[in-house]
Design a protein around this motif. Structure first.
Motif, PDB file in Angstrom:
ATOM      1  N   TRP A  63       2.701 -16.078  39.581  1.00  0.00           N
ATOM      2  CA  TRP A  63       3.096 -15.444  38.321  1.00  0.00           C
ATOM      3  C   TRP A  63       2.458 -16.106  37.108  1.00  0.00           C
ATOM      4  O   TRP A  63       2.513 -15.549  36.011  1.00  0.00           O
ATOM      5  N   SER A  66      -0.340 -13.486  36.904  1.00  0.00           N
ATOM      6  CA  SER A  66       0.016 -12.105  36.573  1.00  0.00           C
ATOM      7  C   SER A  66       1.412 -11.809  37.081  1.00  0.00           C
ATOM      8  O   SER A  66       1.841 -12.346  38.108  1.00  0.00           O
ATOM      9  N   LYS A  67       2.134 -10.962  36.347  1.00  0.00           N
ATOM     10  CA  LYS A  67       3.426 -10.450  36.796  1.00  0.00           C
ATOM     11  C   LYS A  67       3.420  -8.922  36.879  1.00  0.00           C
ATOM     12  O   LYS A  67       4.456  -8.299  37.090  1.00  0.00           O
ATOM     13  N   LYS A  69       2.577  -6.807  34.429  1.00  0.00           N
ATOM     14  CA  LYS A  69       2.993  -6.131  33.198  1.00  0.00           C
ATOM     15  C   LYS A  69       2.010  -5.026  32.817  1.00  0.00           C
ATOM     16  O   LYS A  69       0.803  -5.204  32.825  1.00  0.00           O
ATOM     17  N   ALA A 148       5.820  -8.103  41.893  1.00  0.00           N
ATOM     18  CA  ALA A 148       5.301  -7.796  40.554  1.00  0.00           C
ATOM     19  C   ALA A 148       6.487  -7.469  39.645  1.00  0.00           C
ATOM     20  O   ALA A 148       6.745  -6.308  39.325  1.00  0.00           O
ATOM     21  N   GLU A 150       7.191  -7.474  36.615  1.00  0.00           N
ATOM     22  CA  GLU A 150       7.045  -6.834  35.309  1.00  0.00           C
ATOM     23  C   GLU A 150       6.325  -5.499  35.400  1.00  0.00           C
ATOM     24  O   GLU A 150       6.018  -4.883  34.378  1.00  0.00           O
ATOM     25  N   LEU A 298      -0.357  -6.642  40.577  1.00  0.00           N
ATOM     26  CA  LEU A 298      -0.690  -7.916  39.936  1.00  0.00           C
ATOM     27  C   LEU A 298      -2.177  -7.968  39.583  1.00  0.00           C
ATOM     28  O   LEU A 298      -2.557  -8.408  38.486  1.00  0.00           O
TER      29      LEU A 298
END
Length: 416
Positions: A63, A66-67, A69, A148, A150, A298
């Motif tokens: 994370w 990347s999450k 989003k 993922a 977000e 992600l």
């Protein structure tokens, strides 16, 4: 009219889920929290620990990259129940759709409740589990969370417990997902008896791929006894077909095999969200596919300029494997989320069989020597040095004694 092309959820290993997993119990209040139960009832208690499929991932490292989003993931399934608190904020209820036929009736001719028009009714629980694996939000009291957390889920209800979904409604669902702005589409179902469906479904998949959408599909659960056959839509070119792996990173016994398999992902004892709240565990490639769809989300968020083909190739290239290249059991290997997000210096169009294979180097064969080996020569020279040093020491010692005796004689003579 129902035909052999009618779609079914890919749960061959747990087929009774469609008819037995809809047991409903009254919602529990905060003061009367349900304990977690292995029985998949709705609602259920919260899974207290971190599921094994997430334990194998360094989530903090993942994370930090990347999450998910900003990425929208379409879940084409049996609906997604937003009453589960881990999914309430994860689902775009305005964009959701129910594509089941209207005026549904059961075998006795009685009306079947179709559900909410925005796809947020799930009496089966299948779609709610799939959505949770992708994007469930963190929640106190449980270690389960989506890969993922977000990303945003677009719920598209296209099937139900009676299997009313067909290839026509699946094609319509794919086209709607593209219109709704999906960057990733998850399809955890396949055609009955692995029959190749009409060309319209393949055309819908191609339209999604042309719009740079990553399409992920479950490989199917008819793999017992070594059964090998292509399933659809997983077998279409460009679709990332996902097999199921177990805790040992080996193919789950039920998982479909074939050259069309792209990668494998955890699909045994998979914990995820259920309607109304809580969790339960299940088995199937249906739950391996969203694991990979989460990784795709992600990557989409981290590399928005990458093509769908490049994202698929990245997932395949960084998968954990024990042989060079691709095999029909787990494809390019078991997906490695952290590696996919860290070994991403440049995009690739296709995985390389020469790269990605881990493990120690093979031992080199011993050389046969007919004369003195280097080790023998070194030993001999070392012996020479030791002997020479001893002789030198003895010589120096003798010289010192002779000088001392000569000095003593000189002093006696001088005294006389």
């Amino acid at each position: 009219m129902r035909t052999a092309l009618a779609l079914r959820t890919a749960l061959v290993a747990t087929a009774t889920l469609l008819t037995t997993a809809t047991v409903l119990t009254p919602p529990a209040s905060a003061a009367d929290k349900l304990p977690y139960s292995d029985q998949c009832t709705f609602p259920n208690g919260e899974y207290p620990g971190r599921p094994w499929a997430l334990q194998r991932v360094l989530l903090d490292e993942l994370w930090s990259r990347s999450k998910g989003k900003g990425v929208r993931v379409a879940v084409i399934d049996t609906g997604v129940d937003v009453k589960n608190p881990q999914l309430t904020a994860a689902v775009d209820t305005k964009a959701g759709r129910n594509l089941l036929p209207k005026n549904l009736k059961d075998d006795d001719g009685d009306p079947i409740e179709r559900g909410a028009e925005n796809g947020t009714t799930d009496t089966v629980g299948h779609g709610t589990k799939v959505a949770g694996i992708i994007a469930a939000r963190p929640l106190d009291g449980t270690g389960f969370v989506g890969l993922a957390p977000e990303a945003t889920v677009i719920p598209i209800q296209q099937n139900d417990a009676e299997g009313h979904g067909d290839t026509k409604s699946l094609a319509a669902a794919i086209r709607y997902a593209v219109q709704a702005g999906a960057g990733v589409i998850n399809i955890s179902q396949d055609t009955s008896n692995a029959v190749r469906p009409t060309s319209d479904l393949e055309l819908a998949v191609d339209e999604a791929l042309d719009r740079n959408v990553v399409v992920v599909a479950s490989a199917g659960n008819d793999g017992l006894g070594g059964n090998v056959k292509e399933t659809y839509p997983a077998s279409y070119e460009g679709v990332l077909a996902v097999a199921a792996s177990d805790r040992n990173n080996e193919r789950a016994s039920f998982s479909q095999s074939g050259d069309f398999v792209g990668v494998a992902a955890p699909g045994v004892d998979i914990v995820s969200t259920v309607p109304q709240g809580g969790h339960c565990s299940d088995n199937g490639t249906s739950f391996s596919a969203p694991y990979v769809a989460g990784v795709a989300a992600l990557l989409k968020a981290r590399h928005p300029d990458w093509t769908a083909r490049e994202i698929v190739a990245q997932i395949e290239q960084t998968a954990e494997r024990t042989i060079a290249g691709h095999d029909r059991l787990v494809g390019w290997g078991v997906v490695d989320p952290v590696r996919a997000l860290t070994e991403d210096d440049r995009p690739i169009e296709s995985p390389s069989p020469r790269n990605g294979l881990g493990g120690a180097e093979a031992p080199s064969p011993a050389k046969f020597h007919t004369g003195e080996t280097p080790d023998e020569r070194n030993t001999r020279l070392a012996t020479y040095v030791v002997v020479a040093a001893a002789v030198l020491a003895a010589g120096l010692g003798g010289t010192a004694v002779a000088i001392r005796d000569a000095r003593r004689r000189a002093r006696r003579v001088a005294g006389a």
